[in-house]
Design an enzyme around this catalytic site. Structure first.
Site, PDB file in Angstrom:
ATOM      1  N   ASP A  66       0.814  -1.223   0.000  1.00 54.81           N
ATOM      2  CA  ASP A  66       0.000   0.000   0.000  1.00 54.81           C
ATOM      3  C   ASP A  66       0.845   1.270   0.000  1.00 54.81           C
ATOM      4  O   ASP A  66       0.319   2.378   0.080  1.00 54.81           O
ATOM      5  CB  ASP A  66      -0.948   0.012   1.208  1.00 54.81           C
ATOM      6  CG  ASP A  66      -0.195   0.019   2.537  1.00 54.81           C
ATOM      7  OD1 ASP A  66       1.051   0.021   2.515  1.00 54.81           O
ATOM      8  OD2 ASP A  66      -0.862   0.033   3.590  1.00 54.81           O
ATOM      9  N   GLY A  67       2.180   1.123  -0.053  1.00 52.12           N
ATOM     10  CA  GLY A  67       3.039   2.308  -0.137  1.00 52.12           C
ATOM     11  C   GLY A  67       3.610   2.743   1.196  1.00 52.12           C
ATOM     12  O   GLY A  67       4.410   3.676   1.246  1.00 52.12           O
ATOM     13  N   GLU A  68       3.212   2.063   2.280  1.00 52.67           N
ATOM     14  CA  GLU A  68       3.780   2.428   3.584  1.00 52.67           C
ATOM     15  C   GLU A  68       5.133   1.750   3.757  1.00 52.67           C
ATOM     16  O   GLU A  68       5.333   0.612   3.343  1.00 52.67           O
ATOM     17  CB  GLU A  68       2.833   1.995   4.714  1.00 52.67           C
ATOM     18  CG  GLU A  68       1.573   2.826   4.768  1.00 52.67           C
ATOM     19  CD  GLU A  68       0.677   2.465   5.945  1.00 52.67           C
ATOM     20  OE1 GLU A  68       0.969   1.473   6.654  1.00 52.67           O
ATOM     21  OE2 GLU A  68      -0.324   3.168   6.140  1.00 52.67           O
ATOM     22  N   ARG A  74      11.910  26.015   5.525  1.00 55.10           N
ATOM     23  CA  ARG A  74      11.601  27.309   4.895  1.00 55.10           C
ATOM     24  C   ARG A  74      10.246  27.844   5.343  1.00 55.10           C
ATOM     25  O   ARG A  74       9.995  29.033   5.258  1.00 55.10           O
ATOM     26  CB  ARG A  74      11.656  27.179   3.364  1.00 55.10           C
ATOM     27  CG  ARG A  74      13.096  27.119   2.856  1.00 55.10           C
ATOM     28  CD  ARG A  74      13.179  26.911   1.361  1.00 55.10           C
ATOM     29  NE  ARG A  74      13.008  25.520   1.010  1.00 55.10           N
ATOM     30  CZ  ARG A  74      13.248  25.018  -0.194  1.00 55.10           C
ATOM     31  NH1 ARG A  74      13.666  25.801  -1.159  1.00 55.10           N
ATOM     32  NH2 ARG A  74      13.079  23.737  -0.438  1.00 55.10           N
ATOM     33  N   GLN A  75       9.372  26.959   5.817  1.00 52.16           N
ATOM     34  CA  GLN A  75       8.069  27.416   6.345  1.00 52.16           C
ATOM     35  C   GLN A  75       8.234  27.557   7.861  1.00 52.16           C
ATOM     36  O   GLN A  75       7.724  26.754   8.647  1.00 52.16           O
ATOM     37  CB  GLN A  75       6.967  26.405   5.977  1.00 52.16           C
ATOM     38  CG  GLN A  75       5.574  26.797   6.444  1.00 52.16           C
ATOM     39  CD  GLN A  75       4.869  27.802   5.548  1.00 52.16           C
ATOM     40  OE1 GLN A  75       5.336  28.087   4.438  1.00 52.16           O
ATOM     41  NE2 GLN A  75       3.770  28.361   6.005  1.00 52.16           N
ATOM     42  N   HIS A 118      17.650  26.320   7.088  1.00 52.87           N
ATOM     43  CA  HIS A 118      17.365  27.530   6.302  1.00 52.87           C
ATOM     44  C   HIS A 118      17.236  28.761   7.178  1.00 52.87           C
ATOM     45  O   HIS A 118      17.739  29.825   6.835  1.00 52.87           O
ATOM     46  CB  HIS A 118      16.106  27.329   5.460  1.00 52.87           C
ATOM     47  CG  HIS A 118      15.727  28.566   4.716  1.00 52.87           C
ATOM     48  ND1 HIS A 118      16.558  29.130   3.764  1.00 52.87           N
ATOM     49  CD2 HIS A 118      14.655  29.379   4.808  1.00 52.87           C
ATOM     50  CE1 HIS A 118      15.998  30.232   3.296  1.00 52.87           C
ATOM     51  NE2 HIS A 118      14.849  30.402   3.916  1.00 52.87           N
ATOM     52  N   ASP A 135      20.231  36.973  -1.980  1.00 58.00           N
ATOM     53  CA  ASP A 135      19.411  37.841  -1.136  1.00 58.00           C
ATOM     54  C   ASP A 135      20.222  38.193   0.111  1.00 58.00           C
ATOM     55  O   ASP A 135      21.304  37.649   0.337  1.00 58.00           O
ATOM     56  CB  ASP A 135      18.054  37.219  -0.792  1.00 58.00           C
ATOM     57  CG  ASP A 135      18.187  35.877  -0.075  1.00 58.00           C
ATOM     58  OD1 ASP A 135      19.227  35.643   0.557  1.00 58.00           O
ATOM     59  OD2 ASP A 135      17.250  35.074  -0.167  1.00 58.00           O
ATOM     60  N   LYS A 193      15.989  39.924  -3.452  1.00 56.02           N
ATOM     61  CA  LYS A 193      15.222  38.888  -4.156  1.00 56.02           C
ATOM     62  C   LYS A 193      13.749  38.941  -3.777  1.00 56.02           C
ATOM     63  O   LYS A 193      13.411  39.193  -2.630  1.00 56.02           O
ATOM     64  CB  LYS A 193      15.790  37.528  -3.772  1.00 56.02           C
ATOM     65  CG  LYS A 193      15.030  36.331  -4.274  1.00 56.02           C
ATOM     66  CD  LYS A 193      15.749  35.049  -3.914  1.00 56.02           C
ATOM     67  CE  LYS A 193      14.841  34.110  -3.157  1.00 56.02           C
ATOM     68  NZ  LYS A 193      15.495  32.868  -2.779  1.00 56.02           N
ATOM     69  N   ASP A 198      24.464  30.340  -1.818  1.00 56.60           N
ATOM     70  CA  ASP A 198      23.142  30.254  -1.177  1.00 56.60           C
ATOM     71  C   ASP A 198      23.134  29.016  -0.285  1.00 56.60           C
ATOM     72  O   ASP A 198      23.982  28.122  -0.445  1.00 56.60           O
ATOM     73  CB  ASP A 198      22.056  30.161  -2.255  1.00 56.60           C
ATOM     74  CG  ASP A 198      20.731  30.770  -1.793  1.00 56.60           C
ATOM     75  OD1 ASP A 198      20.600  31.071  -0.587  1.00 56.60           O
ATOM     76  OD2 ASP A 198      19.835  30.927  -2.641  1.00 56.60           O
TER      77      ASP A 198
HETATM   78  C1  R5P Z   1      15.384  30.690  -0.005  1.00 52.08           C
HETATM   79  O1  R5P Z   1      15.262  31.718   0.666  1.00 52.08           O
HETATM   80  C2  R5P Z   1      16.649  29.898  -0.018  1.00 52.08           C
HETATM   81  O2  R5P Z   1      17.678  30.559   0.653  1.00 52.08           O
HETATM   82  C3  R5P Z   1      17.084  29.569  -1.419  1.00 52.08           C
HETATM   83  O3  R5P Z   1      17.404  30.791  -2.098  1.00 52.08           O
HETATM   84  C4  R5P Z   1      15.991  28.866  -2.168  1.00 52.08           C
HETATM   85  O4  R5P Z   1      15.488  27.810  -1.408  1.00 52.08           O
HETATM   86  C5  R5P Z   1      16.509  28.343  -3.487  1.00 52.08           C
HETATM   87  O5  R5P Z   1      15.478  27.716  -4.145  1.00 52.08           O
HETATM   88  P1  R5P Z   1      15.428  27.654  -5.726  1.00 52.08           P
HETATM   89  O6  R5P Z   1      16.718  27.037  -6.187  1.00 52.08           O
HETATM   90  O7  R5P Z   1      14.226  26.814  -6.003  1.00 52.08           O
HETATM   91  O8  R5P Z   1      15.257  29.052  -6.216  1.00 52.08           O
END
Ligand code: R5P
Length: 285
Positions: free
Chosen positions: A33-35, A89-90, A122, A160, A184, A211
């Protein structure tokens, strides 16, 4: 004993070799079943270090299972090493009704871990979401060694502002050059990234875009595109977590990136440098 998640097998093996400690061989079984049922039949000892990058939902559930499995097999001290922490990131609810996914994930991991080790999450603040002690390893300095040693007046560029400190770390480790950052913006509905360049003079200079994560490659390739009419020299990308999903490699190559330098926090065949020595130091510290 080191216990690898299926997405971190090479790094766990490197860590076991680095620290001269045993490596368990888990079985990753899947039901029709995918588990998944990730088991550690050969586990022995009191201490377990589960090494699992949570690059996918499956990898996350697998980490929880391995933490539970080693306890069932007798471990009374469990360290979870997340070389890459997914959902970081969230780290806040950006819109009303959204979850703080990083917190939800951290709480779940904490239920089965006595200690957690993260590599360049992140947002550094996500460490506070865990209910157990957390060590954070900064692997950015390791990105300097694989870069060519003869870069011309290199500019280490964050796409950024938050990436500028990473760029500075790589520049310091490289031993030459300047840093700068762009502004950014990302449209979260379309995923499109736009980058506003700084007024840095890059004519004739080699550029390294630094990054924490390269996922779709949109951020780095937009930053590189923004440099195109400025007559810069060679262009490289350097990141801790080389997710490189979908057509990221092609997108970056088409934008003029000569090479992407990344660590082995996300398992790929072509990782340039290992975070194992830095993780070994953190685990022994
Ligand atoms: C976002 O703030 C992170 O620092 C990266 O810039 C981001 O996750 C990069 O994602 P992607 O390569 O999809 O642009």
């Amino acid at each position: 004993m080191f216990v690898p998640g299926s997405a971190s097998q090479s790094l766990a093996a490197a860590l076991a070799a680095e620290t001269d400690r045993p490596l368990a061989t888990p079985e990753y079984r899947w039901f029709p079943d995918g588990e998944e049922c990730a088991a550690v039949p050969g586990f022995s000892g009191d201490d377990a270090v589960v090494v699992a990058a949570t690059t996918s939902n499956d990898a996350f559930v697998e980490l929880l299972q391995l933490q539970d499995a080693v306890r069932e097999a007798g471990a009374d001290d469990v360290t979870a090493v997340l070389p890459y922490m997914g959902y970081a990131r969230q780290d806040r609810a950006f819109e009303h009704g959204e979850p703080v996914s990083a917190r939800a994930v951290a709480r779940a991991v904490s239920t089965g871990a006595d200690r957690v080790v993260l590599v360049n999450p992140h947002e550094p603040g996500v460490a506070d979401f865990f209910d157990c002690p957390v060590d954070v390893v900064d692997a950015a300095s390791r990105l300097a060694a694989p870069l060519p040693g003869d870069l011309t007046e290199p500019l280490f560029l964050g796409p950024d502002e938050s990436a500028e400190s990473l760029a500075r770390t790589v520049r310091d480790a490289y031993g030459a050059g300047d840093t700068d950052f762009f502004e950014k913006e990302r449209d979260y509905d379309t995923g499109e990234v736009s980058v506003k360049p700084s007024d840095a003079d890059v004519a004739g200079r080699d550029v390294v875009v630094v990054d924490d994560i390269v996922a779709t490659g949109s951020t780095v390739s937009e930053a590189v595109e923004a440099l195109h009419d400025r007559d810069c020299g060679r262009v490289f990308a350097a990141c801790v977590h080389g997710m490189l999903v979908g057509n990221a490699r092609t997108k970056l190559a088409a934008a003029g990136v000569e090479r992407v330098v990344a660590t082995d926090t996300v398992e790929r065949e072509e990782s340039d440098v290992s975070v194992a020595p830095a993780l070994a130091d953190a685990l022994d510290g």
